[in-house]
Design a protein around this motif. Sequence first.
Motif, PDB file in Angstrom:
ATOM      1  N   ASN A   1      13.274   2.191  56.492  1.00  0.00           N
ATOM      2  CA  ASN A   1      14.628   2.102  55.930  1.00  0.00           C
ATOM      3  C   ASN A   1      15.731   2.434  56.933  1.00  0.00           C
ATOM      4  N   ASP A   2      15.530   3.451  57.757  1.00  0.00           N
ATOM      5  CA  ASP A   2      16.606   3.842  58.669  1.00  0.00           C
ATOM      6  C   ASP A   2      16.921   2.786  59.721  1.00  0.00           C
ATOM      7  N   PHE A   3      16.017   1.850  59.967  1.00  0.00           N
ATOM      8  CA  PHE A   3      16.285   0.777  60.933  1.00  0.00           C
ATOM      9  C   PHE A   3      16.785  -0.498  60.246  1.00  0.00           C
ATOM     10  N   CYS A   4      16.971  -0.441  58.948  1.00  0.00           N
ATOM     11  CA  CYS A   4      17.457  -1.609  58.200  1.00  0.00           C
ATOM     12  C   CYS A   4      18.903  -1.350  57.761  1.00  0.00           C
ATOM     13  N   PRO A   5      19.653  -2.420  57.451  1.00  0.00           N
ATOM     14  CA  PRO A   5      21.052  -2.245  57.044  1.00  0.00           C
ATOM     15  C   PRO A   5      21.193  -1.163  55.962  1.00  0.00           C
ATOM     16  N   GLY A   6      22.146  -0.262  56.160  1.00  0.00           N
ATOM     17  CA  GLY A   6      22.323   0.878  55.251  1.00  0.00           C
ATOM     18  C   GLY A   6      21.634   2.133  55.759  1.00  0.00           C
TER      19      GLY A   6
ATOM     20  N   THR B   1       3.245   1.184  62.605  1.00  0.00           N
ATOM     21  CA  THR B   1       3.752   2.424  63.195  1.00  0.00           C
ATOM     22  C   THR B   1       4.919   2.928  62.356  1.00  0.00           C
ATOM     23  N   GLN B   2       5.116   4.226  62.430  1.00  0.00           N
ATOM     24  CA  GLN B   2       6.173   4.884  61.657  1.00  0.00           C
ATOM     25  C   GLN B   2       6.830   5.927  62.559  1.00  0.00           C
ATOM     26  N   ASP B   3       8.107   5.705  62.859  1.00  0.00           N
ATOM     27  CA  ASP B   3       8.891   6.673  63.630  1.00  0.00           C
ATOM     28  C   ASP B   3       9.013   7.917  62.747  1.00  0.00           C
ATOM     29  N   TRP B   4       8.700   9.100  63.287  1.00  0.00           N
ATOM     30  CA  TRP B   4       8.438  10.246  62.401  1.00  0.00           C
ATOM     31  C   TRP B   4       8.865  11.535  63.089  1.00  0.00           C
ATOM     32  N   HIS B   5      10.188  11.795  63.034  1.00  0.00           N
ATOM     33  CA  HIS B   5      10.749  12.912  63.786  1.00  0.00           C
ATOM     34  C   HIS B   5      10.915  14.166  62.923  1.00  0.00           C
ATOM     35  N   PRO B   6      10.618  15.335  63.519  1.00  0.00           N
ATOM     36  CA  PRO B   6      10.983  16.575  62.827  1.00  0.00           C
ATOM     37  C   PRO B   6      12.512  16.709  62.789  1.00  0.00           C
ATOM     38  N   LYS B   7      13.009  17.455  61.814  1.00  0.00           N
ATOM     39  CA  LYS B   7      14.450  17.764  61.777  1.00  0.00           C
ATOM     40  C   LYS B   7      14.858  18.384  63.098  1.00  0.00           C
ATOM     41  N   GLY B   8      16.050  18.007  63.615  1.00  0.00           N
ATOM     42  CA  GLY B   8      16.522  18.602  64.861  1.00  0.00           C
ATOM     43  C   GLY B   8      15.794  18.080  66.093  1.00  0.00           C
ATOM     44  N   HIS B   9      15.220  16.898  66.016  1.00  0.00           N
ATOM     45  CA  HIS B   9      14.478  16.334  67.155  1.00  0.00           C
ATOM     46  C   HIS B   9      15.379  16.178  68.388  1.00  0.00           C
ATOM     47  N   SER B  10      14.782  16.363  69.557  1.00  0.00           N
ATOM     48  CA  SER B  10      15.552  16.342  70.816  1.00  0.00           C
ATOM     49  C   SER B  10      16.135  14.971  71.164  1.00  0.00           C
ATOM     50  N   SER B  11      15.715  13.910  70.464  1.00  0.00           N
ATOM     51  CA  SER B  11      16.329  12.588  70.714  1.00  0.00           C
ATOM     52  C   SER B  11      17.584  12.383  69.875  1.00  0.00           C
ATOM     53  N   PHE B  12      17.924  13.356  69.035  1.00  0.00           N
ATOM     54  CA  PHE B  12      19.104  13.223  68.178  1.00  0.00           C
ATOM     55  C   PHE B  12      20.338  13.738  68.929  1.00  0.00           C
TER      56      PHE B  12
ATOM     57  N   CYS C   1      14.886   8.728  60.717  1.00  0.00           N
ATOM     58  CA  CYS C   1      13.436   8.801  60.465  1.00  0.00           C
ATOM     59  C   CYS C   1      12.917  10.236  60.473  1.00  0.00           C
ATOM     60  N   VAL C   2      13.618  11.104  59.745  1.00  0.00           N
ATOM     61  CA  VAL C   2      13.180  12.495  59.618  1.00  0.00           C
ATOM     62  C   VAL C   2      11.971  12.537  58.675  1.00  0.00           C
ATOM     63  N   GLN C   3      10.952  13.230  59.126  1.00  0.00           N
ATOM     64  CA  GLN C   3       9.673  13.299  58.405  1.00  0.00           C
ATOM     65  C   GLN C   3       9.866  13.534  56.903  1.00  0.00           C
ATOM     66  N   GLY C   4       9.331  12.660  56.107  1.00  0.00           N
ATOM     67  CA  GLY C   4       9.361  12.809  54.654  1.00  0.00           C
ATOM     68  C   GLY C   4      10.624  12.305  53.986  1.00  0.00           C
ATOM     69  N   SER C   5      11.614  11.890  54.780  1.00  0.00           N
ATOM     70  CA  SER C   5      12.869  11.423  54.173  1.00  0.00           C
ATOM     71  C   SER C   5      12.739   9.975  53.701  1.00  0.00           C
ATOM     72  N   GLU C   6      13.701   9.559  52.871  1.00  0.00           N
ATOM     73  CA  GLU C   6      13.744   8.178  52.395  1.00  0.00           C
ATOM     74  C   GLU C   6      13.958   7.221  53.579  1.00  0.00           C
ATOM     75  N   GLY C   7      14.744   7.665  54.546  1.00  0.00           N
ATOM     76  CA  GLY C   7      14.998   6.842  55.726  1.00  0.00           C
ATOM     77  C   GLY C   7      13.744   6.577  56.544  1.00  0.00           C
ATOM     78  N   ALA C   8      12.809   7.492  56.498  1.00  0.00           N
ATOM     79  CA  ALA C   8      11.561   7.334  57.264  1.00  0.00           C
ATOM     80  C   ALA C   8      10.528   6.490  56.516  1.00  0.00           C
TER      81      ALA C   8
ATOM     82  N   ILE D   1       0.156   4.680  62.462  1.00  0.00           N
ATOM     83  CA  ILE D   1       0.280   5.607  63.583  1.00  0.00           C
ATOM     84  C   ILE D   1       1.706   6.136  63.625  1.00  0.00           C
ATOM     85  N   ARG D   2       1.827   7.444  63.515  1.00  0.00           N
ATOM     86  CA  ARG D   2       3.151   8.075  63.535  1.00  0.00           C
ATOM     87  C   ARG D   2       3.476   8.504  64.961  1.00  0.00           C
ATOM     88  N   LYS D   3       4.754   8.478  65.284  1.00  0.00           N
ATOM     89  CA  LYS D   3       5.160   8.789  66.657  1.00  0.00           C
ATOM     90  C   LYS D   3       6.526   9.448  66.662  1.00  0.00           C
TER      91      LYS D   3
END
Length: 198
Positions: free
Chosen positions: A12-17, A45-56, A83-90, A105-107
Amino acid sequence: MTEALIVIDLQNDFCPGGALAVAGGDEIVSLVNDMIGRFEHVVLTQDWHPKGHSSFASQHPGKNPFETVSMPYGEQTLWPDHCVQGSEGAAFHPGLEWTKAELVIRKGFRMRIDSYSAFFENDHKTPTGLAGYLKERGISQVTFAGLATDFCVAYSALDAVRSGFTAIVEMKACRAIDLGGSLAAMTDRMKAAGVKLA
Ligand code: VGL
Ligand code: ZN
């Protein structure tokens, strides 16, 4: 020859909205579903970042999304929180027919390093385990679709070739972020590496 389809980050986070929307990201869903129907083996694959990830960018005072910082493993583009782990965007796009997938595969789950590629984290050294999984299963050719063409799809395809696989990118079933000419640059890199662009 045994082959697999690898669907990259159709979330979802990579799609419009979404938080890091890729233009037209949702337009590929039905094409990808058709491909899922045609392939015997499907990996997602599923982009799967913890909150506060260093790429943010939010973790780098004074920095804005799409600027870069220097990390111990090299230059890193900064992104909006996504793509925060467990969020609707992820979550996968609701239209994606994902049930047939044999592996997800999560990354990007390590706090201090990003992972564009499905095969290696952004240090280009730390494996995700995907190459071993595919090889143990006798899969030698992989076809990619998904988001984004010039980041996670391209780095995955380059690493697939580097890992000894035949790699095909189904360009019409991908969409790009295209940051500062990144689509043209990564398309050239893929061609030069021997990735087949369908
Ligand atoms: C991606 C930027 C950050 C992608 C993931 O899926 O291409 N791009 N995280
Ligand atoms: Zn990400």
